[in-house]
Design a protein around this motif. Structure first.
Motif, PDB file in Angstrom:
ATOM      1  N   PRO A 652       1.927 -34.866  65.248  1.00  0.00           N
ATOM      2  CA  PRO A 652       2.420 -33.721  64.651  1.00  0.00           C
ATOM      3  C   PRO A 652       1.598 -32.390  64.932  1.00  0.00           C
ATOM      4  O   PRO A 652       2.152 -31.225  65.262  1.00  0.00           O
ATOM      5  N   GLU A 653       0.246 -32.558  65.042  1.00  0.00           N
ATOM      6  CA  GLU A 653      -0.716 -31.421  65.167  1.00  0.00           C
ATOM      7  C   GLU A 653      -0.767 -30.811  66.577  1.00  0.00           C
ATOM      8  O   GLU A 653      -0.744 -29.662  66.952  1.00  0.00           O
ATOM      9  N   LEU A 654      -0.712 -31.885  67.516  1.00  0.00           N
ATOM     10  CA  LEU A 654      -0.538 -31.459  68.996  1.00  0.00           C
ATOM     11  C   LEU A 654       0.855 -30.753  69.092  1.00  0.00           C
ATOM     12  O   LEU A 654       0.850 -29.646  69.721  1.00  0.00           O
ATOM     13  N   ARG A 655       1.906 -31.318  68.565  1.00  0.00           N
ATOM     14  CA  ARG A 655       3.098 -30.491  68.696  1.00  0.00           C
ATOM     15  C   ARG A 655       3.171 -29.059  68.136  1.00  0.00           C
ATOM     16  O   ARG A 655       3.793 -28.281  68.885  1.00  0.00           O
ATOM     17  N   SER A 656       2.331 -28.782  67.183  1.00  0.00           N
ATOM     18  CA  SER A 656       2.336 -27.817  66.603  1.00  0.00           C
ATOM     19  C   SER A 656       1.694 -26.551  67.399  1.00  0.00           C
ATOM     20  O   SER A 656       1.879 -25.430  67.705  1.00  0.00           O
ATOM     21  N   ILE A 657       0.382 -26.985  68.038  1.00  0.00           N
ATOM     22  CA  ILE A 657      -0.307 -26.464  68.922  1.00  0.00           C
ATOM     23  C   ILE A 657       0.349 -26.014  70.262  1.00  0.00           C
ATOM     24  O   ILE A 657       0.397 -24.813  70.737  1.00  0.00           O
ATOM     25  N   THR A 658       1.153 -26.873  70.868  1.00  0.00           N
ATOM     26  CA  THR A 658       1.819 -26.881  72.012  1.00  0.00           C
ATOM     27  C   THR A 658       3.339 -26.390  71.916  1.00  0.00           C
ATOM     28  O   THR A 658       4.066 -26.531  73.001  1.00  0.00           O
ATOM     29  N   SER A 659       3.726 -25.987  70.713  1.00  0.00           N
ATOM     30  CA  SER A 659       5.135 -25.676  70.534  1.00  0.00           C
ATOM     31  C   SER A 659       6.095 -26.957  71.182  1.00  0.00           C
ATOM     32  O   SER A 659       7.240 -26.644  71.658  1.00  0.00           O
ATOM     33  N   GLY A 660       5.606 -28.180  70.737  1.00  0.00           N
ATOM     34  CA  GLY A 660       6.602 -29.422  71.026  1.00  0.00           C
ATOM     35  C   GLY A 660       6.193 -29.696  72.557  1.00  0.00           C
ATOM     36  O   GLY A 660       6.908 -30.896  72.948  1.00  0.00           O
ATOM     37  N   ARG A 661       5.464 -29.000  73.400  1.00  0.00           N
ATOM     38  CA  ARG A 661       5.639 -29.539  74.708  1.00  0.00           C
ATOM     39  C   ARG A 661       4.267 -30.408  75.267  1.00  0.00           C
ATOM     40  O   ARG A 661       4.124 -30.786  76.170  1.00  0.00           O
ATOM     41  N   GLY A 662       3.431 -30.784  74.165  1.00  0.00           N
ATOM     42  CA  GLY A 662       2.322 -31.582  74.420  1.00  0.00           C
ATOM     43  C   GLY A 662       2.729 -33.086  74.156  1.00  0.00           C
ATOM     44  O   GLY A 662       3.371 -33.294  73.211  1.00  0.00           O
ATOM     45  N   THR A 663       2.188 -33.813  75.159  1.00  0.00           N
ATOM     46  CA  THR A 663       2.254 -35.504  74.671  1.00  0.00           C
ATOM     47  C   THR A 663       0.860 -36.254  75.140  1.00  0.00           C
ATOM     48  O   THR A 663       0.036 -35.379  75.712  1.00  0.00           O
ATOM     49  N   PHE A 664       0.716 -37.319  74.489  1.00  0.00           N
ATOM     50  CA  PHE A 664      -0.541 -37.966  74.833  1.00  0.00           C
ATOM     51  C   PHE A 664      -0.436 -39.307  74.764  1.00  0.00           C
ATOM     52  O   PHE A 664       0.501 -39.997  74.104  1.00  0.00           O
ATOM     53  N   THR A 665      -1.522 -40.032  75.407  1.00  0.00           N
ATOM     54  CA  THR A 665      -1.340 -41.485  75.216  1.00  0.00           C
ATOM     55  C   THR A 665      -2.859 -41.803  74.763  1.00  0.00           C
ATOM     56  O   THR A 665      -3.714 -40.954  75.182  1.00  0.00           O
ATOM     57  N   MET A 666      -3.224 -42.916  74.235  1.00  0.00           N
ATOM     58  CA  MET A 666      -4.519 -43.494  73.753  1.00  0.00           C
ATOM     59  C   MET A 666      -4.618 -44.828  73.665  1.00  0.00           C
ATOM     60  O   MET A 666      -3.539 -45.661  73.610  1.00  0.00           O
ATOM     61  N   GLU A 667      -5.767 -45.140  73.780  1.00  0.00           N
ATOM     62  CA  GLU A 667      -6.206 -46.564  73.850  1.00  0.00           C
ATOM     63  C   GLU A 667      -7.588 -46.728  73.506  1.00  0.00           C
ATOM     64  O   GLU A 667      -8.425 -46.032  73.488  1.00  0.00           O
ATOM     65  N   PHE A 668      -7.903 -47.968  72.540  1.00  0.00           N
ATOM     66  CA  PHE A 668      -9.292 -48.173  72.087  1.00  0.00           C
ATOM     67  C   PHE A 668     -10.147 -48.118  73.337  1.00  0.00           C
ATOM     68  O   PHE A 668      -9.999 -48.756  74.238  1.00  0.00           O
ATOM     69  N   SER A 669     -11.306 -47.489  73.146  1.00  0.00           N
ATOM     70  CA  SER A 669     -12.412 -47.583  74.271  1.00  0.00           C
ATOM     71  C   SER A 669     -13.783 -48.343  73.885  1.00  0.00           C
ATOM     72  O   SER A 669     -13.892 -49.518  74.606  1.00  0.00           O
ATOM     73  N   ARG A 670     -14.034 -47.703  72.735  1.00  0.00           N
ATOM     74  CA  ARG A 670     -15.592 -48.474  72.385  1.00  0.00           C
ATOM     75  C   ARG A 670     -16.035 -48.025  70.729  1.00  0.00           C
ATOM     76  O   ARG A 670     -14.991 -47.548  70.297  1.00  0.00           O
ATOM     77  N   TYR A 671     -16.933 -48.806  70.227  1.00  0.00           N
ATOM     78  CA  TYR A 671     -17.310 -48.049  68.932  1.00  0.00           C
ATOM     79  C   TYR A 671     -18.629 -47.395  69.275  1.00  0.00           C
ATOM     80  O   TYR A 671     -19.672 -47.856  70.158  1.00  0.00           O
ATOM     81  N   GLU A 672     -18.846 -46.244  68.544  1.00  0.00           N
ATOM     82  CA  GLU A 672     -19.972 -45.534  68.647  1.00  0.00           C
ATOM     83  C   GLU A 672     -20.437 -45.392  66.948  1.00  0.00           C
ATOM     84  O   GLU A 672     -19.705 -45.270  66.078  1.00  0.00           O
ATOM     85  N   GLN A 673     -21.684 -44.916  67.263  1.00  0.00           N
ATOM     86  CA  GLN A 673     -22.450 -44.771  65.557  1.00  0.00           C
ATOM     87  C   GLN A 673     -21.742 -43.430  65.123  1.00  0.00           C
ATOM     88  O   GLN A 673     -21.610 -42.350  65.509  1.00  0.00           O
ATOM     89  N   VAL A 674     -21.551 -43.590  63.735  1.00  0.00           N
ATOM     90  CA  VAL A 674     -20.963 -42.226  63.217  1.00  0.00           C
ATOM     91  C   VAL A 674     -22.073 -41.322  62.703  1.00  0.00           C
ATOM     92  O   VAL A 674     -23.255 -41.964  62.148  1.00  0.00           O
ATOM     93  N   PRO A 675     -22.049 -40.160  62.812  1.00  0.00           N
ATOM     94  CA  PRO A 675     -23.216 -39.176  62.491  1.00  0.00           C
ATOM     95  C   PRO A 675     -23.676 -39.508  61.305  1.00  0.00           C
ATOM     96  O   PRO A 675     -22.885 -39.849  60.095  1.00  0.00           O
TER      97      PRO A 675
END
Length: 694
Positions: A652-675
């Motif tokens: 919903p946040e990307l939709r707000s930024i792009t007025s509903g025109r943004g889309t995305f895909t995602m997949e797990f990549s790796r684990y990294e250390q938390v700051p």
């Protein structure tokens, strides 16, 4: 109902951005052609098509709905009204697949219409299109500006085929330019011809001349006649316009207002004149059951059967209904049908055509028809019916990846028992919903294409299947590891009146390369611990690793070496060495600079050019790292790595930024250390949570 010849059938999908008015347009068409006695209105919950409770509550289409009507010119129009909201576009994609032409509905405006239409135009791919500019009766609207924005955004030359008579609140009629006739809705269910206002004659003639020019440019002989000043016969012009639209060389624009019934009959006339019949559809690529592309499905009544299931309706009381389009051949009610996608055969009952939820029996579905069949147990959306002697499979519309997950928790034991069966029924209707138990967080996750999608599913569970659940943001599956070596003694000695417990294990832990998980090394020599107790030490360590030491998360990427220990010939036991191993591991973890790891997701974010800076800035604010940007056709694809915790509600946040025109895909990549500063916060919150749980 009476059968229509294929040349007089039009299968039309209505497509638009959310709020542009496809459902209102469909309702207007049905009312003006005598299908409904009263004009259905979305904002008054009286829509014939948006009949589901969730659609009425949200005042928007969630599902694709079908309807049909007959015109005075004896055409049969099969309509498919589709959702425009981004969470539900799988329904739209399937509807487009079975349509022969599209009406792209655009909300009239002076600035945003062009940007909104791009995604939906692309979805309609290569089927012929008509643009309908809706809501021209609203304030601050302009036909010319909207057409310019559309042409600029899509890089096409959009041509007005109708002109509005009057502006904004005074808009009450349209001029059909090819015929040079004007029509007004009389408020009593009729559309009547009126004289073209004198002040509009010159502008109407000029606009018609542009259509004539476009026709002339399609054919060299016509162009020569046109340049010589000869008139082009109207019949030839309509025929050439029809072919030009089929070849995507001409893009007609119709003007109107669906809610005020202005320009609707003109649009329907345009559909009949200019959009293709089923026989004019381009052949469809099909595959054999081994998934090899083997043939083209040509629309012909005499060819073997080929039909595609584009929608499933699942009702807890009425059962399942499968909606399908016949691309070639024909099928009859009460016959046996072969499902080539799964190899099953089923008995068809009575076939129906639908208007919303109303069913109208039909005995035969011919090439080009869109019908529904009840209670086919083995049939699912995206599957193919074909001749069992000539089995083919029409490629299905890809199911979009889930982009948002919520944890759901049944409120009662009864809700828990009904949850999986109910979700299975919902998934039959909506394959884009996914659900599973997360083995790491032990939460039941419901995943969908966006927040509204998940909320609609939860409401269906409650209202239709009587299953109540609580919904909350899922836990992030953090993990723990170490940053250095450490040694520790694990000692468990317990004396009782009888036999005691005795086990001592010395272990060393060290970090492993990320992704190596766990290694156990036995370096016991001289029988310091008997061989039969060494697996017990490992078992105790593995068990404590499941719940971690710092924040209760699993421990990974650690090598544990057992190098010394002590035992008692009487009091030592399997349990004593399990406990000794767990105690030693906990002590060593505390000394080995424990670290918290977080999952990082590989994302590809597709956005319009004007959102580039805002989206990249937002990615950075989420601790994301941009790895590349690709550009194509006025859009950008941003590749980035972003921690999962930062994008749990990204859709919903990307939709707000792009007025509903943004889309995305995602997949797990790796684990990294938390700051460190975030890790301390997460550990503190986890400690409070564990204390509250006792």
């Amino acid at each position: 109902m009476n059968q229509f010849n294929q040349e007089s059938v039009r299968n039309v999908v209505l497509v638009s951005p959310h709020g542009a008015g496809t459902t209102s347009l469909a309702e207007a068409m049905l009312f003006l052609h005598g299908v409904t006695e009263k004009l259905g209105k979305v904002n008054q919950d009286s829509s014939t098509l948006d009949y589901e409770s969730e659609e009425q509550n949200r005042k928007m289409s969630i599902n694709a709905h079908t309807a049909f009507f007959k015109t005075k010119s004896n055409h049969l129009i099969n309509l498919i009204d589709t959702p425009g909201f981004l969470n539900f576009l799988y329904e739209t994609d399937n509807a487009i697949k079975v349509a022969d032409g599209a009406v792209i509905v655009v909300e009239a405006s002076s600035s945003e219409s062009g940007a909104q239409i791009g995604k939906y135009w692309d979805m309609a791919r290569d089927i012929p299109k008509i643009v309908f500019i809706n809501k021209l009766d609203k304030e601050n609207t302009s036909l010319d500006e909207t057409i310019k924005n559309i042409s600029d955004e899509l890089n096409i030359k959009a041509l007005p085929f109708t002109l509005p008579v009057g502006e904004e609140g005074n808009f009450d009629a349209v001029i059909i330019l090819v015929d040079m006739k004007a029509y007004r809705y009389d408020g009593e269910g009729n559309v009547r011809e009126i004289a073209i206002p004198e002040y509009m004659l010159d502008s109407a003639k000029a606009a018609r001349e542009k259509i004539v020019e476009a026709v002339a440019e399609l054919d060299d002989d016509l162009l020569m006649k046109y340049l010589d000043g000869e008139e082009i016969d109207e019949g030839i012009m309509i025929k050439m316009l029809h072919q030009g639209i089929l070849d995507a060389k001409i893009y007609p624009v119709f003007a109107g207002s669906a809610t005020n019934l202005i320009g609707i009959k003109a649009l329907v006339g345009g559909i009949c004149r200019y959009l293709p019949s089923p026989t004019e559809r381009k052949p469809l690529v099909a595959k054999n059951v081994q998934s090899e592309e083997v043939m083209m499905v040509t629309p012909n009544q005499d060819n073997p059967l080929a039909a595609y299931i584009f929608k499933t309706i699942s009702d807890p009381y009425a059962g399942k209904m499968s909606l399908f389009r016949v691309f070639s051949g024909s099928v009859k009610s009460d016959s046996i049908i072969y499902n080539s996608s799964n190899g099953s055969k089923e008995k068809l009952g009575q076939l129906h055509r639908l208007i919303g939820k109303q069913q109208f029996p039909t005995d035969t579905a011919n090439c080009g028809d869109i019908v529904a069949a009840n209670k086919l147990k083995e049939a699912h959306t995206g599957q193919t019916f074909s001749d069992d002697s000539n089995p083919i499979v029409i490629p299905e519309v890809p199911i979009p990846a889930s982009v948002l997950s919520y944890a759901i928790e049944p409120k009662t034991r009864n809700d828990e028992d009904k949850l999986n069966p109910s979700l299975n029924r919902i998934q039959e209707e909506d394959p884009t919903i996914q659900y599973r138990m997360d083995e790491e967080t032990k939460e039941f996750l419901l995943s969908g294409t966006g927040q509204s999608h998940v909320e609609v599913t939860v409401n269906k569970l409650r209202d239709i299947y009587k299953v109540k659940v609580d919904l909350h943001t899922p836990r992030v599956p953090y993990k723990e590891t170490i940053g250095s070596r450490a040694k520790a003694e694990g000692k468990y000695v317990k004396q009782t009146g009888g036999r005691g417990q005795y086990g001592v294990a010395w272990i060393e832990i060290e970090p492993l390369q990320r992704g190596r998980e766990f290694e156990f090394v036995n370096k016991i020599v001289g029988g310091a611990i008997p061989k039969n107790f060494i697996p017990s030490v490992e078992k105790g360590i593995v068990e404590v690793m499941k719940s971690g030491v710092c924040a209760g998360y699993p421990v990974v990427d650690v090598r544990v070496t057992l190098f010394d220990g002590k035992y008692h010939p009487v009091d030592s036991s399997d349990m004593a060495f399990q406990i000794a191993g767990s105690i030693g591991f906990k002590k060593a973890m505390e000394e080995a600079k424990p670290l918290l790891l977080e999952p990082v997701m590989k994302m590809e974010i597709t956005i319009p050019e004007d959102s580039m800076g805002d989206v990249i800035g937002d990615v950075s604010s989420r601790r994301g790292k941009v790895s590349g940007v690709d550009s194509f056709g006025g859009t950008h694809s941003i590749k980035a790595m972003i921690p999962m915790s930062e994008i749990l509600t990204y859709a919903p946040e990307l939709r707000s930024i792009t007025s509903g025109r943004g889309t995305f895909t995602m997949e797990f990549s790796r684990y990294e250390q938390v700051p460190d500063h975030l890790a301390r916060k997460i550990i503190a919150e986890s400690s409070v949570e564990r204390d509250s749980e006792g």
